[in-house]
Design a protein around this motif. Sequence first.
Motif, mmCIF file in Angstrom:
data_model
loop_
_atom_site.group_PDB
_atom_site.id
_atom_site.type_symbol
_atom_site.label_atom_id
_atom_site.label_comp_id
_atom_site.label_asym_id
_atom_site.label_seq_id
_atom_site.Cartn_x
_atom_site.Cartn_y
_atom_site.Cartn_z
ATOM 1 N N GLU A 315 0.666 -1.292 0.108
ATOM 2 C CA GLU A 315 0.099 0.120 0.044
ATOM 3 C C GLU A 315 0.733 1.329 0.093
ATOM 4 N N LEU A 316 1.990 1.291 0.811
ATOM 5 C CA LEU A 316 2.840 2.216 0.689
ATOM 6 C C LEU A 316 3.629 2.483 -0.565
ATOM 7 N N ALA A 317 3.805 1.422 -1.233
ATOM 8 C CA ALA A 317 4.687 1.581 -2.556
ATOM 9 C C ALA A 317 3.841 2.102 -3.644
ATOM 10 N N LEU A 318 2.208 1.592 -3.558
ATOM 11 C CA LEU A 318 1.488 2.196 -4.420
ATOM 12 C C LEU A 318 1.165 3.745 -4.255
ATOM 13 N N LEU A 319 1.192 4.109 -2.951
ATOM 14 C CA LEU A 319 1.184 5.606 -2.636
ATOM 15 C C LEU A 319 2.485 6.280 -3.128
ATOM 16 N N HIS A 320 3.656 5.556 -2.937
ATOM 17 C CA HIS A 320 4.861 6.243 -3.511
ATOM 18 C C HIS A 320 4.871 6.345 -5.007
ATOM 19 N N LEU A 321 4.425 5.501 -5.487
ATOM 20 C CA LEU A 321 4.378 5.367 -6.925
ATOM 21 C C LEU A 321 3.432 6.507 -7.580
ATOM 22 N N ILE A 322 2.357 6.685 -7.044
ATOM 23 C CA ILE A 322 1.535 7.842 -7.611
ATOM 24 C C ILE A 322 2.078 9.374 -7.346
ATOM 25 N N ALA A 323 2.859 9.465 -5.852
ATOM 26 C CA ALA A 323 3.183 10.795 -5.490
ATOM 27 C C ALA A 323 4.265 10.972 -6.302
ATOM 28 N N HIS A 324 5.410 10.044 -6.604
ATOM 29 C CA HIS A 324 6.598 10.121 -7.482
ATOM 30 C C HIS A 324 6.416 10.453 -8.719
ATOM 31 N N SER A 325 5.266 9.705 -9.224
ATOM 32 C CA SER A 325 5.004 10.132 -10.952
ATOM 33 C C SER A 325 4.528 11.531 -11.050
ATOM 34 N N CYS A 326 3.542 11.924 -10.147
ATOM 35 C CA CYS A 326 3.213 13.302 -10.150
ATOM 36 C C CYS A 326 4.262 14.293 -10.079
ATOM 37 N N TYR A 327 5.008 13.961 -9.050
ATOM 38 C CA TYR A 327 6.156 15.047 -8.845
ATOM 39 C C TYR A 327 7.243 15.171 -9.742
ATOM 40 N N LYS A 328 7.539 14.117 -10.513
ATOM 41 C CA LYS A 328 8.645 13.762 -11.389
ATOM 42 C C LYS A 328 8.218 14.404 -12.563
ATOM 43 N N ALA A 329 7.144 14.446 -13.069
ATOM 44 C CA ALA A 329 6.394 14.947 -14.258
ATOM 45 C C ALA A 329 6.288 16.608 -14.259
ATOM 46 N N TYR A 330 6.098 16.952 -13.025
ATOM 47 C CA TYR A 330 6.242 18.318 -12.812
ATOM 48 C C TYR A 330 7.653 18.891 -12.791
ATOM 49 N N ALA A 331 8.649 18.145 -11.961
ATOM 50 C CA ALA A 331 9.867 18.529 -12.026
ATOM 51 C C ALA A 331 10.443 18.497 -13.328
ATOM 52 N N PHE A 332 10.488 17.660 -14.200
ATOM 53 C CA PHE A 332 11.147 17.771 -15.369
ATOM 54 C C PHE A 332 10.454 18.679 -16.292
ATOM 55 N N LEU A 333 9.125 18.788 -16.277
ATOM 56 C CA LEU A 333 8.426 19.820 -17.333
ATOM 57 C C LEU A 333 8.752 21.327 -16.623
ATOM 58 N N ASN A 334 9.284 21.468 -15.463
ATOM 59 C CA ASN A 334 9.365 22.688 -14.906
ATOM 60 C C ASN A 334 10.745 22.950 -14.559
ATOM 61 N N SER A 335 11.734 22.214 -15.346
ATOM 62 C CA SER A 335 13.205 22.216 -14.890
ATOM 63 C C SER A 335 13.662 23.408 -15.349
ATOM 64 N N GLY A 336 13.217 23.976 -16.551
ATOM 65 C CA GLY A 336 13.763 25.378 -16.863
ATOM 66 C C GLY A 336 13.703 26.546 -15.885
ATOM 67 N N THR A 337 12.647 26.546 -15.359
ATOM 68 C CA THR A 337 12.298 27.435 -14.291
ATOM 69 C C THR A 337 13.157 27.050 -12.834
ATOM 70 N N GLU A 338 13.448 25.820 -12.610
ATOM 71 C CA GLU A 338 14.179 25.405 -11.648
ATOM 72 C C GLU A 338 15.583 25.747 -11.544
#
Length: 518
Positions: A315-338
């Motif tokens: 259950e923690l792995a699934l929660l981790h998977l969801i959170a990581h997917s959303c964060y990394k999608a944002y982080a890479f697409l926002n890497s220019g501003t970062e």
Amino acid sequence: MAGEWIDSLLLLSIPIMFFVSAWAHERRANWDVAMGVAIVAFIISVSTGILSIAGLVKFGQGFNWVTHEPVSLIMLSLISFISYINVRYSRSYMAGNAEEERRYIRWLSITLGFVTLVVVSNHMILMLVAWIGISVALHQLLIFYPGRQRAVLAAYKKYIFARIAEILLLAGVLILYYEYDTWLISEIYATVSQAESLSYAGHIAALFLAGAAIIKCAQLPLHGWLIQVVEAPTPVSALLHAGIINLGGFLMIVFAPLLILSDIAQWLLLIVGGLTTVLAALVMMTRATIKVRLAWSTMSQMGLMLVECALGLFELALLHLIAHSCYKAYAFLNSGTEVESTMKRRLAKSVPPTRTDWWLAGFLASGLVVALVVIASLPAPYSPWVLIAIALTLLIAERRGRMTSASVVSMVVLAAILMIAYTLQKYGISYIIEHQPTSVGLAGDLWMAFLFILFFIGYIMLRYHRDHPAVVNTWRAFYAGFYLDEYITRLSLRVYPTKLPERFKPKHLKIPKEELFK
């Protein structure tokens, strides 16, 4: 009877729509069609998931090659959502060259089709075919710029490792079919769930599946390609880190009953995933490039997800998977501003924590975690709570950061809120997938607690004592990634040689004499 097939065909229509839309871009890149397919896929997966989880409609009575398990429906909703965001971003990112746009959106649609097909597959051969299809289609995106030497080298190594993972997955699938006389994952899941132990063949199958998951998640030492594929277009990196690389963890969740009965598979994940979690997180601290830091972070997070599966915390792995997917999608697409934000943080002055700050933060964080564990009577394993205590210690001790400063009280309140939110989310996701105790027991728990404490020590050394003579050589080793990728690259090129594109060197450019005197 026809009505029982509608729900299965509805889910199967999602990968079919992505495949069909790939041929809608022959004359020009039709971005509206691609976004429309992603939106329709999201609506179908979310509505089906809500009805299924709430128990309002009972699915899965028709075509049994398609799964209607809540985990798969959640994954399908996540992939559809990220697909829409990715396509929408790619529309602006790839604008300017019609031929490149058509080629990009075509292979992107095919890749998304295979990813969704893996998620909805209940037939092991169908899942294997889709798994191979992802690697083949993704390869075309990774070498989207064939003149970039590092990109081609990364794609080449990924190609080799993907074939190894596919062989392991194929071997595991064939053994499972031989052992349980069925190709359906749901039937194997039901049978193994009732078993108290595995046969010798079952242990080998679990080991092969764990090996395939490790390679898919780019764990040490087969990790170099993930660092170098940042040469590919940014949306491709976002798709890879936010969705495709998570499939190793998804595979372990799907075959959870098999994994928890195999000591050898669990310890393989604990050793490889645990070491990758700690080492990759520390290596990330030595890197300056935003995308490279994100890539090392992905490796660490994938290792932690595999560790959670090995400890039975699905259950923690699934929660981790969801959170990581959303964060990394944002982080890479926002890497220019970062990039700009990172430069501001580095130029701003910071106040390093004192020894008193560390002891106070450690005492308060440990007190919060222990209080929650005791009050809520939380069961083992406890090593994840050790990691949470370390994270809260860093949060409180480093409250006087480069850009902001906060009081001890406010940080303690924030730590309590974060811990309670994490616990509620963990309990909430447990209604979809349950915690299953594994056989590694106390030994596995102590192993991970030991690694997490080593991470804490390494973090303090690399962040606050990097100029100390005793730490200089350690810093260099972490910065070089312990040269693991160099050894693997040489071995790969020696075993399976290939010709890389020639690097353009302006200083060695030969100009005809007649051109010089024009």
